[in-house]
Design an enzyme around this catalytic site. Structure first.
Site, PDB file in Angstrom:
ATOM      1  N   GLN A   1      17.983   6.767   1.689  1.00 12.92           N
ATOM      2  CA  GLN A   1      18.218   5.806   0.614  1.00 12.92           C
ATOM      3  C   GLN A   1      19.211   5.849  -0.473  1.00 12.92           C
ATOM      4  O   GLN A   1      20.119   6.321  -0.344  1.00 12.92           O
ATOM      5  CB  GLN A   1      16.769   7.617   0.092  1.00 12.92           C
ATOM      6  CG  GLN A   1      15.568   7.927   0.421  1.00 12.92           C
ATOM      7  CD  GLN A   1      14.760   8.878  -0.138  1.00 12.92           C
ATOM      8  OE1 GLN A   1      15.223   9.508  -0.882  1.00 12.92           O
ATOM      9  NE2 GLN A   1      13.421   8.600   0.493  1.00 12.92           N
TER      10      GLN A   1
ATOM     11  N   SER B   1       3.508   7.046  -7.162  1.00 13.34           N
ATOM     12  CA  SER B   1       4.593   8.780  -7.186  1.00 13.34           C
ATOM     13  C   SER B   1       5.763   8.820  -8.155  1.00 13.34           C
ATOM     14  O   SER B   1       5.692   7.430  -8.602  1.00 13.34           O
ATOM     15  CB  SER B   1       4.760   9.160  -5.964  1.00 13.34           C
ATOM     16  OG  SER B   1       6.033   7.349  -5.305  1.00 13.34           O
TER      17      SER B   1
ATOM     18  N   GLU C   1       0.338  -0.914  -4.396  1.00 11.71           N
ATOM     19  CA  GLU C   1      -1.561  -0.262  -5.015  1.00 11.71           C
ATOM     20  C   GLU C   1      -1.556   0.927  -5.823  1.00 11.71           C
ATOM     21  O   GLU C   1      -0.248   1.496  -5.445  1.00 11.71           O
ATOM     22  CB  GLU C   1      -1.573   0.421  -3.405  1.00 11.71           C
ATOM     23  CG  GLU C   1      -3.131   0.529  -3.297  1.00 11.71           C
ATOM     24  CD  GLU C   1      -3.787   1.300  -1.837  1.00 11.71           C
ATOM     25  OE1 GLU C   1      -3.810   2.021  -1.951  1.00 11.71           O
ATOM     26  OE2 GLU C   1      -3.526  -0.068  -1.789  1.00 11.71           O
TER      27      GLU C   1
ATOM     28  N   GLY D   1      15.270   0.421   0.037  1.00 11.85           N
ATOM     29  CA  GLY D   1      14.181   0.320  -1.029  1.00 11.85           C
ATOM     30  C   GLY D   1      14.084  -1.393  -1.797  1.00 11.85           C
ATOM     31  O   GLY D   1      12.420  -1.731  -1.635  1.00 11.85           O
TER      32      GLY D   1
ATOM     33  N   ALA E   1       1.249  -1.161  -0.129  1.00 13.87           N
ATOM     34  CA  ALA E   1      -0.413   0.441   0.170  1.00 13.87           C
ATOM     35  C   ALA E   1       1.162   1.209  -0.156  1.00 13.87           C
ATOM     36  O   ALA E   1       1.018   1.878  -0.914  1.00 13.87           O
ATOM     37  CB  ALA E   1      -1.014   0.093   1.148  1.00 13.87           C
ATOM     38  N   CYS E   2       1.843   1.940   1.176  1.00 11.43           N
ATOM     39  CA  CYS E   2       2.723   2.132   0.947  1.00 11.43           C
ATOM     40  C   CYS E   2       4.106   2.084   1.282  1.00 11.43           C
ATOM     41  O   CYS E   2       4.386   0.981   2.500  1.00 11.43           O
ATOM     42  CB  CYS E   2       2.346   3.403   2.339  1.00 11.43           C
ATOM     43  SG  CYS E   2       0.576   4.289   1.928  1.00 11.43           S
ATOM     44  N   ILE E   3       4.970   2.458   0.308  1.00 10.17           N
ATOM     45  CA  ILE E   3       6.419   1.966   1.134  1.00 10.17           C
ATOM     46  C   ILE E   3       7.172   3.578   1.530  1.00 10.17           C
ATOM     47  O   ILE E   3       7.044   4.542   0.977  1.00 10.17           O
ATOM     48  CB  ILE E   3       7.206   1.595  -0.117  1.00 10.17           C
ATOM     49  CG1 ILE E   3       8.802   0.865   0.015  1.00 10.17           C
ATOM     50  CG2 ILE E   3       7.275   1.751  -1.139  1.00 10.17           C
ATOM     51  CD1 ILE E   3       9.538   0.280  -0.337  1.00 10.17           C
TER      52      ILE E   3
END
Length: 544
Positions: free
Chosen positions: A325, A355, A351, A330, A316-318
């Site tokens: 980073q 972005s 999902e 990731g 859903a979100c990461i």
């Protein structure tokens, strides 16, 4: 009849030129305070918005020369169609974020028009105005000072007065009319939240202190320092589902650890813009990636997924913390989310919407997965064999290879106590050279198309020798099934990396596309395809 509101709509969409560090950029001015203006740069993500000195910004009287994101047509000066003008209630309408008394209106000559809105439209518009810019300038997180990217609906704390007076000159950005305040107990609707931080200023900055263990947030550094010493949570709650060296992934249930997940979601929203945040975390599982120290585990990033997804979404979100980073964390979390889908016998996908950074990361994963798959399938000799010498008989590739075999020489590697390598078993030769092992190919035993049913073609060379090529005729759906990717995701990745350009035939019904090993290696070099970050032997969950 539903209640309505008459709202002034400002149509000043002038472009300003911001001169920063000798570089001029086109921008829209959203707000003004104490000799500074808050600008949004044209055709850039909202995370790049920032405060700049007012002297750096000057109105651009000419029509902007910057092309729109969705078209390359030149627009005539002074003429704008309705479709080209940003909608006042658009979620990404950069010019429509202006509010009564804003900088754009003071310097413009356009009179605001009035629009009648329903209660829901009125509430949505105020919510969009509230979230148009980040509500904190700096986040204090462990030893880090982090600049947030987006707005996050942290509620006001009890000590903040009810007659909340914002520090800025545009009250519509900070408070929704008719809502006095919001506390930790009033999480009913996201649009009813007042943004904490809008009136908290330390040395001119709105700051927030967050515990890097439990994610409890505070408005001052003194209680935060005291809490750090007494916080008993030295690692995420829940259970370990992956551990390799010092890196661990923890699975946290949104029902069992609700407060932790709510605080984690609020913190993650500071760096996630395209998702909507809800305080009901019961239907979500959170996977937190940590790095171990001697007595504690600190977070590197996390992702969430629904417990039950009717669209088989595996994420859903990461979010990876900005300071960690571009280190592969990731990609490790993305690979793990697909491993969860594989063990659940599902073909997952993230999902939507994605972005710009999310799309870039997932495209890299899809391309890398396909490249590793093609490398293994389009390989005549097993990767652990350099050459074969035999007498009289040509080797049968489907059985035990006769003759003298020269294996790949084994190199010794020093053990590491931390990092992705950790102290684990030696990786396979295939993985170390960026190939997908046959045992990792989905449904390999039941569908031998890419294993024992490959076609080997041997042809003569001019020097009297022979060369052998391997060929596989398959459909895109079969490639997707073998790699555990959605058909649309695989097609998008193949098209983006240019592997669909060499077409043998083209009819109205289907196309025949040729993918050679040389093309695969060219894409691998161009895209800098690396080996997998995740080691399947370190996954400590059971297949469902």
């Amino acid at each position: 009849m539903p209640a309505t509101h008459v709202v002034p709509i400002h149509t000043d969409v002038r472009v300003y030129t911001v001169n920063k560090n000798g570089v001029e950029k086109a921008a829209h001015v959203l707000q003004k305070r104490h000799g500074e203006v808050y600008v949004h740069y044209v055709n850039t993500d909202k995370r790049m918005d920032e405060w700049v000195p007012e002297g750096f910004c000057r109105p651009d009287d000419e029509e902007p020369k910057f092309p729109a994101e969705s078209t390359s047509r030149k627009r005539k000066r002074g003429k704008r169609t309705e479709s080209q003008s940003p909608e006042p209630s658009s979620s990404n309408g950069v010019a429509s974020r202006g509010t009564p008394g804003s900088y754009g209106e003071k310097n413009g000559k356009m009179k605001p028009a009035e629009v009648v809105m329903t209660e829901d439209e009125f509430d949505l518009r105020h919510h969009q105005q509230l979230t148009a810019k980040r509500n904190f300038d700096m986040i204090i997180f462990d030893v880090w000072k982090i600049k947030p990217w987006y707005y996050s609906p942290y509620p006001l704390i009890e000590s903040e007065s009810e007659d909340f007076v914002p520090a800025t000159s545009t009250p519509a950005y900070n408070k929704i009319p008719g809502v006095a305040r919001a506390t930790a107990r009033s999480h009913g609707r996201t649009s009813d939240l007042l943004a904490g931080g809008l009136s908290r200023h330390h040395n001119g900055e709105a700051m927030l202190w967050v515990c890097h263990f439990c994610f409890k947030y505070m408005a001052d550094g003194v209680p935060w320092e005291s809490h750090k010493k007494d916080c008993k949570l030295k690692h995420p709650p829940g259970k370990k589902v992956y551990q390799r060296g010092a890196h661990t992934i923890w699975e946290v249930d949104g029902v069992k650890d609700k407060l932790y997940c709510q605080n984690l979601s609020l913190f993650g929203k500071l760096f996630i813009d395209v998702k909507t945040l809800f305080f009901d975390c019961d239907n979500f599982l959170f996977y937190i990636l940590t790095d171990a120290k001697s007595s504690e585990d600190h977070i590197l990033g996390f992702f969430s997924k629904e417990k039950v997804s009717y669209d088989d979404y595996n994420l859903a979100c990461i979010m990876t913390l900005p300071q960690y980073q571009r280190k592969g964390y990731g990609m490790l979390m993305i690979e793990f989310s697909y491993e969860l889908s594989r063990r659940a016998n599902k073909v997952g996908t993230p999902e939507r919407p994605l972005s710009d950074l999310g799309l870039r990361s997932y495209l890299a994963y899809w391309v890398s997965t396909l490249i590793r798959f093609f490398r293994r399938v389009l390989c005549v000799l097993p990767p652990e064999i350099v050459s074969i010498r035999n007498v009289a008989n040509f080797p049968n590739m489907t059985e035990e290879v006769p003759g003298d075999v020269d294996p790949v020489p084994q190199t010794k590697r020093n053990k590491k106590a931390k990092g992705f390598q950790g102290e684990v078993t030696e990786a396979s030769i295939e993985k170390s050279i960026g190939m997908m092992p046959f045992k990792y190919i989905n449904d390999a035993p039941s569908d031998p198309l890419f294993t024992t049913e490959r076609v080997f073609e041997t042809s003569h060379r001019e020097d009297g020798g022979a060369e052998t090529h391997v060929k596989v005729e398959c459909t895109l759906a079969e490639i997707s099934r073998a790699t555990n990717l959605r058909v649309e995701d695989a097609a998008f990745a193949l098209n983006e990396c240019g592997l669909l350009m060499r077409r043998l035939t083209k009819t109205s019904e289907n196309d025949t596309v040729v993918i050679t090993r040389s093309l695969v290696e060219a894409v691998a070099k161009e895209r800098n395809v690396k080996i997998m970050y995740m080691d399947l032997s370190c996954v400590i969950i059971q297949d469902s």
